[in-house]
Scaffold this motif. Structure first.
Motif, PDB file in Angstrom:
ATOM      1  N   TYR A   1     -24.105   6.221  67.570  1.00  0.00           N
ATOM      2  CA  TYR A   1     -24.662   4.976  68.091  1.00  0.00           C
ATOM      3  C   TYR A   1     -25.279   4.081  67.013  1.00  0.00           C
ATOM      4  O   TYR A   1     -25.986   3.127  67.330  1.00  0.00           O
ATOM      5  N   SER A   2     -24.999   4.394  65.749  1.00  0.00           N
ATOM      6  CA  SER A   2     -25.398   3.514  64.649  1.00  0.00           C
ATOM      7  C   SER A   2     -24.226   2.616  64.285  1.00  0.00           C
ATOM      8  O   SER A   2     -23.126   3.107  64.015  1.00  0.00           O
ATOM      9  N   ARG A   3     -24.439   1.310  64.294  1.00  0.00           N
ATOM     10  CA  ARG A   3     -23.373   0.372  63.926  1.00  0.00           C
ATOM     11  C   ARG A   3     -23.097   0.488  62.426  1.00  0.00           C
ATOM     12  O   ARG A   3     -24.030   0.409  61.621  1.00  0.00           O
ATOM     13  N   PRO A   4     -21.823   0.673  62.045  1.00  0.00           N
ATOM     14  CA  PRO A   4     -21.500   0.887  60.622  1.00  0.00           C
ATOM     15  C   PRO A   4     -21.987  -0.234  59.708  1.00  0.00           C
ATOM     16  O   PRO A   4     -22.401   0.025  58.584  1.00  0.00           O
ATOM     17  N   HIS A   5     -21.939  -1.490  60.181  1.00  0.00           N
ATOM     18  CA  HIS A   5     -22.352  -2.596  59.307  1.00  0.00           C
ATOM     19  C   HIS A   5     -23.872  -2.754  59.257  1.00  0.00           C
ATOM     20  O   HIS A   5     -24.393  -3.500  58.433  1.00  0.00           O
ATOM     21  N   LEU A   6     -24.587  -2.045  60.145  1.00  0.00           N
ATOM     22  CA  LEU A   6     -26.062  -2.032  60.125  1.00  0.00           C
ATOM     23  C   LEU A   6     -26.543  -0.584  60.246  1.00  0.00           C
ATOM     24  O   LEU A   6     -27.464  -0.276  61.007  1.00  0.00           O
ATOM     25  N   SER A   7     -25.914   0.299  59.486  1.00  0.00           N
ATOM     26  CA  SER A   7     -26.198   1.733  59.603  1.00  0.00           C
ATOM     27  C   SER A   7     -27.658   2.060  59.347  1.00  0.00           C
ATOM     28  O   SER A   7     -28.272   2.853  60.051  1.00  0.00           O
ATOM     29  N   ALA A   8     -28.222   1.460  58.301  1.00  0.00           N
ATOM     30  CA  ALA A   8     -29.599   1.780  57.930  1.00  0.00           C
ATOM     31  C   ALA A   8     -30.578   1.350  59.017  1.00  0.00           C
ATOM     32  O   ALA A   8     -31.450   2.123  59.431  1.00  0.00           O
TER      33      ALA A   8
ATOM     34  N   PRO B   1     -20.372  12.807  64.566  1.00  0.00           N
ATOM     35  CA  PRO B   1     -21.203  13.773  65.296  1.00  0.00           C
ATOM     36  C   PRO B   1     -21.357  15.092  64.543  1.00  0.00           C
ATOM     37  O   PRO B   1     -22.397  15.742  64.626  1.00  0.00           O
ATOM     38  N   LYS B   2     -20.316  15.473  63.799  1.00  0.00           N
ATOM     39  CA  LYS B   2     -20.380  16.736  63.065  1.00  0.00           C
ATOM     40  C   LYS B   2     -21.449  16.689  61.973  1.00  0.00           C
ATOM     41  O   LYS B   2     -22.185  17.655  61.772  1.00  0.00           O
ATOM     42  N   THR B   3     -21.535  15.563  61.261  1.00  0.00           N
ATOM     43  CA  THR B   3     -22.546  15.485  60.203  1.00  0.00           C
ATOM     44  C   THR B   3     -23.957  15.490  60.788  1.00  0.00           C
ATOM     45  O   THR B   3     -24.901  15.987  60.168  1.00  0.00           O
ATOM     46  N   GLY B   4     -24.110  14.962  62.031  1.00  0.00           N
ATOM     47  CA  GLY B   4     -25.410  15.049  62.699  1.00  0.00           C
ATOM     48  C   GLY B   4     -25.774  16.472  63.042  1.00  0.00           C
ATOM     49  O   GLY B   4     -26.923  16.904  62.883  1.00  0.00           O
ATOM     50  N   ALA B   5     -24.768  17.243  63.508  1.00  0.00           N
ATOM     51  CA  ALA B   5     -25.013  18.652  63.838  1.00  0.00           C
ATOM     52  C   ALA B   5     -25.339  19.460  62.585  1.00  0.00           C
ATOM     53  O   ALA B   5     -26.216  20.340  62.607  1.00  0.00           O
ATOM     54  N   ILE B   6     -24.627  19.170  61.489  1.00  0.00           N
ATOM     55  CA  ILE B   6     -24.916  19.862  60.233  1.00  0.00           C
ATOM     56  C   ILE B   6     -26.301  19.488  59.723  1.00  0.00           C
ATOM     57  O   ILE B   6     -27.033  20.340  59.193  1.00  0.00           O
ATOM     58  N   ARG B   7     -26.690  18.230  59.930  1.00  0.00           N
ATOM     59  CA  ARG B   7     -28.034  17.806  59.538  1.00  0.00           C
ATOM     60  C   ARG B   7     -29.089  18.621  60.289  1.00  0.00           C
ATOM     61  O   ARG B   7     -30.113  19.022  59.736  1.00  0.00           O
TER      62      ARG B   7
ATOM     63  N   GLY C   1     -28.704  19.486  67.356  1.00  0.00           N
ATOM     64  CA  GLY C   1     -27.361  19.255  66.846  1.00  0.00           C
ATOM     65  C   GLY C   1     -26.635  18.149  67.588  1.00  0.00           C
ATOM     66  O   GLY C   1     -26.085  17.228  66.973  1.00  0.00           O
ATOM     67  N   VAL C   2     -26.650  18.209  68.923  1.00  0.00           N
ATOM     68  CA  VAL C   2     -25.946  17.183  69.698  1.00  0.00           C
ATOM     69  C   VAL C   2     -26.665  15.841  69.608  1.00  0.00           C
ATOM     70  O   VAL C   2     -26.026  14.780  69.565  1.00  0.00           O
ATOM     71  N   LEU C   3     -27.991  15.859  69.519  1.00  0.00           N
ATOM     72  CA  LEU C   3     -28.741  14.604  69.477  1.00  0.00           C
ATOM     73  C   LEU C   3     -28.552  13.885  68.138  1.00  0.00           C
ATOM     74  O   LEU C   3     -28.319  12.673  68.099  1.00  0.00           O
ATOM     75  N   PHE C   4     -28.659  14.628  67.019  1.00  0.00           N
ATOM     76  CA  PHE C   4     -28.440  14.010  65.708  1.00  0.00           C
ATOM     77  C   PHE C   4     -27.016  13.479  65.594  1.00  0.00           C
ATOM     78  O   PHE C   4     -26.768  12.450  64.959  1.00  0.00           O
ATOM     79  N   GLY C   5     -26.053  14.192  66.208  1.00  0.00           N
ATOM     80  CA  GLY C   5     -24.677  13.721  66.192  1.00  0.00           C
ATOM     81  C   GLY C   5     -24.521  12.385  66.897  1.00  0.00           C
ATOM     82  O   GLY C   5     -23.847  11.473  66.407  1.00  0.00           O
ATOM     83  N   LEU C   6     -25.172  12.241  68.052  1.00  0.00           N
ATOM     84  CA  LEU C   6     -25.071  10.984  68.798  1.00  0.00           C
ATOM     85  C   LEU C   6     -25.834   9.851  68.108  1.00  0.00           C
ATOM     86  O   LEU C   6     -25.467   8.681  68.250  1.00  0.00           O
ATOM     87  N   ILE C   7     -26.892  10.177  67.374  1.00  0.00           N
ATOM     88  CA  ILE C   7     -27.581   9.152  66.583  1.00  0.00           C
ATOM     89  C   ILE C   7     -26.600   8.532  65.586  1.00  0.00           C
ATOM     90  O   ILE C   7     -26.581   7.313  65.381  1.00  0.00           O
ATOM     91  N   MET C   8     -25.769   9.374  64.974  1.00  0.00           N
ATOM     92  CA  MET C   8     -24.752   8.862  64.045  1.00  0.00           C
ATOM     93  C   MET C   8     -23.735   7.986  64.777  1.00  0.00           C
ATOM     94  O   MET C   8     -23.323   6.944  64.279  1.00  0.00           O
TER      95      MET C   8
END
Length: 415
Positions: free
Chosen positions: A346-353, A138-144, A337-344
């Motif tokens: 709710y992305s499955r690590p093995h299908l991140s892209a 979530p932090k990297t989403g907020a920084i994004r 910030g909070v929305l981009f964090g949650l996007i990260m």
């Protein structure tokens, strides 16, 4: 690896996102200004914006990254491949001097640049999702979100000064150097930040197994997980109302009598304030539940939109208008910030892209549709009617956010 060590990876991903966003903003906000300067028609300028449509179909660009994998360092290799294409597009733009280039040529290059930029955004952020533990994502989403706001200042302001003083090609040269540095930083990060090991059956799916999964199964699997219906409703509805208000702030200020110079300074200051709001949220993200933050920030959105509605109704053009604009900037920074964090999250690590691209497409499409609808309402009812409509939509989001917060807290109590 200690938690503090992720600071450098946050910086690297932030730099890459900053480069991509700033170049896109310059292309679609800065270049049209030059087109007008050289006498290009309004139709040509309007059609030029159509070159940015690839962002809406990002999910189609993202899925091949998970479907057709490199044997090692899949997301890094895709980033390098697309990064090379991005630099080639920047070189082409630097050679297509606006004084001598036809609209068709510039449009085709812009479409290619937009396509590559939208595509490159996916493996870069998928690289981050794979290497951050869940509490850091979530932090990297907020920084994004923060670097996106700063990119609006650089792409929509600083690079115009570079163009004015150094010429057409130099902004694209600078973006090219920034992209090259981002690629070097990503390569260095691969060795220092290995793929983070996660627990759970769903997350433990072997990466090699994804090569046998069809695009349809990837997308279907994303929606079939628990709690995804509410998340996708929030994803589609949460940001577009405050985002539309942000889009129309400059026309509002212009129609209320502010000068172009004053609007430029206020817009730049607002962009910096939005970035600070996102960054501030990232510092306290570990102490606040993202679902609680969603509800609180939805209330902030309503208050900020209410302030703008009151300001345009009374036709203030002094410090009260500036205060209302700054309020919208703070709300924008917190919400994104909070929305981009949650996007990260709710992305499955093995299908991140694939997951990141699908969520980005939903986010972008809803933002475009609401902005168009806001413009139609503006033409028929004026600014007060437009802001009232945005407030109504934000109130619906408040109710949904509160419902989801209650549901999450009940689930935590039961556990």
């Amino acid at each position: 690896m200690i938690k503090a060590s992720y600071f450098y990876l946050h910086c690297i991903i932030g730099w890459c996102n900053f480069t991509l966003t700033a170049s896109s903003i310059y292309l679609y906000l800065g270049v049209p200004l030059m087109m007008r300067e050289y006498g290009w028609s309004g139709t040509e300028i309007g059609l030029f914006q159509m070159s940015g449509l690839p962002v809406v179909v990002k999910f189609l660009l993202a899925s091949p990254i998970d479907r057709f994998r490199f044997r090692q360092s899949n997301y890094l290799m895709w980033s390098a491949l697309l990064g090379g294409g991005f630099i080639c597009c920047l070189v082409a733009l630097s050679l297509a001097n606006i004084e001598s280039t036809s609209f068709k040529v510039l449009f085709v290059i812009a479409v290619c640049t937009s396509l590559i930029t939208s595509w490159l955004d996916v493996p870069v952020n998928a690289f981050a999702i794979q290497r951050f533990p869940e509490n850091e994502r979530p932090k990297t989403g907020a920084i994004r979100s923060a670097v996106t706001a700063l990119a609006s200042v650089v792409g929509g302001g600083v690079m115009l000064l570079v163009y004015t003083n150094l010429g057409w090609a130099w902004p694209f040269y600078i973006f090219g150097v920034m992209a090259l540095l981002g690629g070097i930083f990503l390569y260095a990060a691969q060795g220092h930040y290995p793929v983070f090991k996660r627990q759970g059956a769903d997350l433990a799916l072997p990466l090699s197994g994804t090569t046998k999964i069809s695009f349809f199964v990837m997308w279907k699997g994303y929606f079939q997980r628990s709690d995804m219906l509410m998340w996708n409703v929030i994803l589609v509805l949460y940001f577009p109302f405050i985002g539309a208000a942000w889009l129309y702030l400059k026309p509002v200020m212009l129609d209320l009598g502010l000068s172009i110079d004053s609007i430029a300074w206020i817009a730049s200051g607002s962009g910096v304030l939005a970035a600070l709001a996102s960054f501030g949220y990232s510092l306290f993200i570990a102490r606040v539940s993202p679902y609680r933050a969603l509800f609180i920030f939805s209330l902030v959105n309503v208050i900020a939109l209410g302030g703008m509605c009151l300001t345009v109704a009374i036709a203030y053009s002094d410090w009260r208008l500036i205060s209302a604009v700054l309020g919208v900037a703070i709300a924008l920074g917190l919400s994104s910030g909070v929305l981009f964090g949650l996007i990260m999250v709710y992305s499955r690590p093995h299908l991140s892209a694939s997951d990141y691209g699908l969520q980005s497409s939903l986010f972008s499409l809803s933002r475009i549709l609401v902005s168009i609808s806001a413009g139609i309402i503006l033409d028929r009812t004026g600014y007060v009617g437009m802001f009232f409509g945005l407030i109504t939509g934000s109130l619906v989001v408040c109710v949904l956010s509160f419902f989801w917060l209650c549901k999450k807290e009940v689930a935590n109590v039961e556990l």
